[in-house]
Scaffold this motif. Sequence first.
Motif, PDB file in Angstrom:
ATOM      1  N   SER A  84       0.849  -1.192   0.000  1.00 45.00           N
ATOM      2  CA  SER A  84       0.000   0.000   0.000  1.00 45.00           C
ATOM      3  C   SER A  84       0.883   1.240   0.000  1.00 45.00           C
ATOM      4  CB  SER A  84      -0.931   0.012   1.212  1.00 45.00           C
ATOM      5  OG  SER A  84      -0.173   0.075   2.411  1.00 45.00           O
ATOM      6  N   VAL A  85       0.285   2.366  -0.344  1.00 49.50           N
ATOM      7  CA  VAL A  85       0.997   3.641  -0.382  1.00 49.50           C
ATOM      8  C   VAL A  85       0.164   4.694   0.331  1.00 49.50           C
ATOM      9  CG1 VAL A  85       1.926   5.481  -1.848  1.00 49.50           C
ATOM     10  CG2 VAL A  85       2.152   3.101  -2.563  1.00 49.50           C
ATOM     11  N   THR A  86       0.804   5.472   1.200  1.00 48.52           N
ATOM     12  CA  THR A  86       0.159   6.642   1.785  1.00 48.52           C
ATOM     13  C   THR A  86       0.621   7.874   1.027  1.00 48.52           C
ATOM     14  OG1 THR A  86       1.925   6.792   3.441  1.00 48.52           O
ATOM     15  CG2 THR A  86      -0.091   5.661   4.082  1.00 48.52           C
ATOM     16  N   PRO A  87      -0.271   8.827   0.784  1.00 45.82           N
ATOM     17  CA  PRO A  87       0.078   9.997  -0.027  1.00 45.82           C
ATOM     18  C   PRO A  87       1.022  10.941   0.703  1.00 45.82           C
ATOM     19  CG  PRO A  87      -2.116  10.242   0.897  1.00 45.82           C
ATOM     20  CD  PRO A  87      -1.675   8.847   1.232  1.00 45.82           C
ATOM     21  N   PRO A  88       1.661  11.865  -0.029  1.00 47.64           N
ATOM     22  CA  PRO A  88       2.565  12.831   0.611  1.00 47.64           C
ATOM     23  C   PRO A  88       1.872  13.685   1.666  1.00 47.64           C
ATOM     24  CG  PRO A  88       2.912  12.806  -1.768  1.00 47.64           C
ATOM     25  CD  PRO A  88       1.693  11.979  -1.498  1.00 47.64           C
ATOM     26  N   THR A  89       0.559  13.840   1.559  1.00 49.82           N
ATOM     27  CA  THR A  89      -0.179  14.650   2.528  1.00 49.82           C
ATOM     28  C   THR A  89      -0.401  13.939   3.854  1.00 49.82           C
ATOM     29  OG1 THR A  89      -2.234  13.852   1.526  1.00 49.82           O
ATOM     30  CG2 THR A  89      -1.378  15.977   0.745  1.00 49.82           C
ATOM     31  N   TRP A  90      -0.121  12.633   3.901  1.00 47.22           N
ATOM     32  CA  TRP A  90      -0.335  11.848   5.121  1.00 47.22           C
ATOM     33  C   TRP A  90       0.720  12.193   6.159  1.00 47.22           C
ATOM     34  CZ3 TRP A  90      -4.140   8.940   6.993  1.00 47.22           C
ATOM     35  CH2 TRP A  90      -3.872   8.070   8.046  1.00 47.22           C
ATOM     36  N   ASN A  91       0.299  12.341   7.409  1.00 43.43           N
ATOM     37  CA  ASN A  91       1.221  12.664   8.504  1.00 43.43           C
ATOM     38  C   ASN A  91       1.288  11.467   9.449  1.00 43.43           C
ATOM     39  OD1 ASN A  91       2.548  13.721  10.805  1.00 43.43           O
ATOM     40  ND2 ASN A  91       1.892  15.780  10.270  1.00 43.43           N
ATOM     41  N   GLY A  92       2.485  10.913   9.606  1.00 41.82           N
ATOM     42  CA  GLY A  92       2.661   9.735  10.438  1.00 41.82           C
ATOM     43  C   GLY A  92       2.239   9.931  11.881  1.00 41.82           C
ATOM     44  N   LYS A  93       2.243  11.193  12.356  1.00 43.53           N
ATOM     45  CA  LYS A  93       1.853  11.419  13.751  1.00 43.53           C
ATOM     46  C   LYS A  93       0.392  11.090  13.972  1.00 43.53           C
ATOM     47  CE  LYS A  93       0.659  16.360  13.455  1.00 43.53           C
ATOM     48  NZ  LYS A  93       1.032  17.730  13.919  1.00 43.53           N
ATOM     49  N   TRP A  94      -0.440  11.149  12.940  1.00 44.63           N
ATOM     50  CA  TRP A  94      -1.849  10.787  13.090  1.00 44.63           C
ATOM     51  C   TRP A  94      -1.970   9.328  13.508  1.00 44.63           C
ATOM     52  CZ3 TRP A  94      -3.288  12.859   7.556  1.00 44.63           C
ATOM     53  CH2 TRP A  94      -3.189  14.246   7.550  1.00 44.63           C
ATOM     54  N   ARG A  95      -1.238   8.467  12.801  1.00 44.64           N
ATOM     55  CA  ARG A  95      -1.330   7.034  13.088  1.00 44.64           C
ATOM     56  C   ARG A  95      -0.729   6.701  14.451  1.00 44.64           C
ATOM     57  NH1 ARG A  95      -2.318   2.937  14.583  1.00 44.64           N
ATOM     58  NH2 ARG A  95      -2.460   0.904  13.538  1.00 44.64           N
ATOM     59  N   ARG A  96       0.362   7.359  14.825  1.00 47.89           N
ATOM     60  CA  ARG A  96       0.961   7.102  16.130  1.00 47.89           C
ATOM     61  C   ARG A  96       0.005   7.524  17.244  1.00 47.89           C
ATOM     62  NH1 ARG A  96       5.389   8.805  13.033  1.00 47.89           N
ATOM     63  NH2 ARG A  96       5.210  10.967  13.728  1.00 47.89           N
ATOM     64  N   TRP A  97      -0.664   8.645  17.061  1.00 49.80           N
ATOM     65  CA  TRP A  97      -1.664   9.095  18.044  1.00 49.80           C
ATOM     66  C   TRP A  97      -2.806   8.089  18.131  1.00 49.80           C
ATOM     67  CZ3 TRP A  97      -6.799  10.177  16.827  1.00 49.80           C
ATOM     68  CH2 TRP A  97      -7.578  10.686  17.876  1.00 49.80           C
ATOM     69  N   TYR A  98      -3.286   7.638  16.993  1.00 48.53           N
ATOM     70  CA  TYR A  98      -4.421   6.715  16.984  1.00 48.53           C
ATOM     71  C   TYR A  98      -4.056   5.384  17.640  1.00 48.53           C
ATOM     72  CZ  TYR A  98      -8.447   4.080  15.226  1.00 48.53           C
ATOM     73  OH  TYR A  98      -9.578   3.314  15.138  1.00 48.53           O
ATOM     74  N   GLY A  99      -2.808   4.932  17.482  1.00 50.21           N
ATOM     75  CA  GLY A  99      -2.371   3.684  18.081  1.00 50.21           C
ATOM     76  C   GLY A  99      -2.490   3.684  19.588  1.00 50.21           C
ATOM     77  N   ASN A 100      -2.413   4.844  20.211  1.00 52.24           N
ATOM     78  CA  ASN A 100      -2.630   4.947  21.652  1.00 52.24           C
ATOM     79  C   ASN A 100      -4.102   5.179  21.965  1.00 52.24           C
ATOM     80  OD1 ASN A 100      -1.585   5.399  24.519  1.00 52.24           O
ATOM     81  ND2 ASN A 100      -2.626   7.329  24.132  1.00 52.24           N
TER      82      ASN A 100
END
Length: 278
Positions: A84-100
């Motif tokens: 899969s590919v995440t677009p350049p607009t995707w911010n990894g901090k969103w996923r790290r926040w959601y994981g908690n």
Amino acid sequence: MIEIKVPELSPEELALPSSRFYTDYPLKPPGPLQTMLLENGPIPAEKAIPIEHWLDWLSPTGYPDVVYGYTMMPDGSGFYIEYSVTPPTWNGKWRRWYGNWYNHYSKNMPEGRGNLRYKIWNPCDHWDHKFVNGENDRDGVWSIETLDLGASGDPSKGMPAVSHKINLREYGLSEEKEKELLAADCRVEAVYEEFDEPGHHLVLRFSRPCPLGGRESMNCEWMGYWPKDGKIVRDPETKVDERYLRNVLAHNTIERQHLLEVLPDLYEAYHELPPDAD
């Protein structure tokens, strides 16, 4: 666009403000390319990544023979790989926040209804998710979900599982390789899963900058293996067949594309609120 039918929330859940992220974001099936690959059936077993080389393909460049597909292996274990590919607009901090965030419950989440925060990710199959120790993933992460794409209609009947992190330096990742991957902005992590019935799964997640922009991920799972005493060992009691493998790959594809749609808005709405906000 076809939408996947999802279970209805209880009245108590619908009263929670976060329920709009469940009800207002339709869940869609895999895209046309992934659907075509799934409908083509299993890949040849010789194109799968063999367990004895489970880390050898990790590199800043290049690809395995197959990057999206599933198959049963000659020894009775199962394998899939998901690209899969995440677009350049995707911010990894969103996923790290959601994981908690989704490993905790909101203050007014009704008992006996699972975890709405986790259901948002894949409404057709997800039910409950939490840290075993209530604080972090040090002692594992417990979950309940179905992997039948909503066919049962009741995710609460899924198989409970606990996921444990693996120290890859203890299982074949050399210091030199680790430094090479870090220098190229590659990220790799692994977990193993155990269940309320016999069996183990070994999961490897790998991401790196995509040549076309954004980040590309190649996630693999070997069903019927797990780490023990510094070695990857076979667990022949693990139940797996082609239908199960196909469903898991489709499930993961659906939840990944759904999160791309819902998480930016969810993060914006909740990341500055108290951790237990409804």
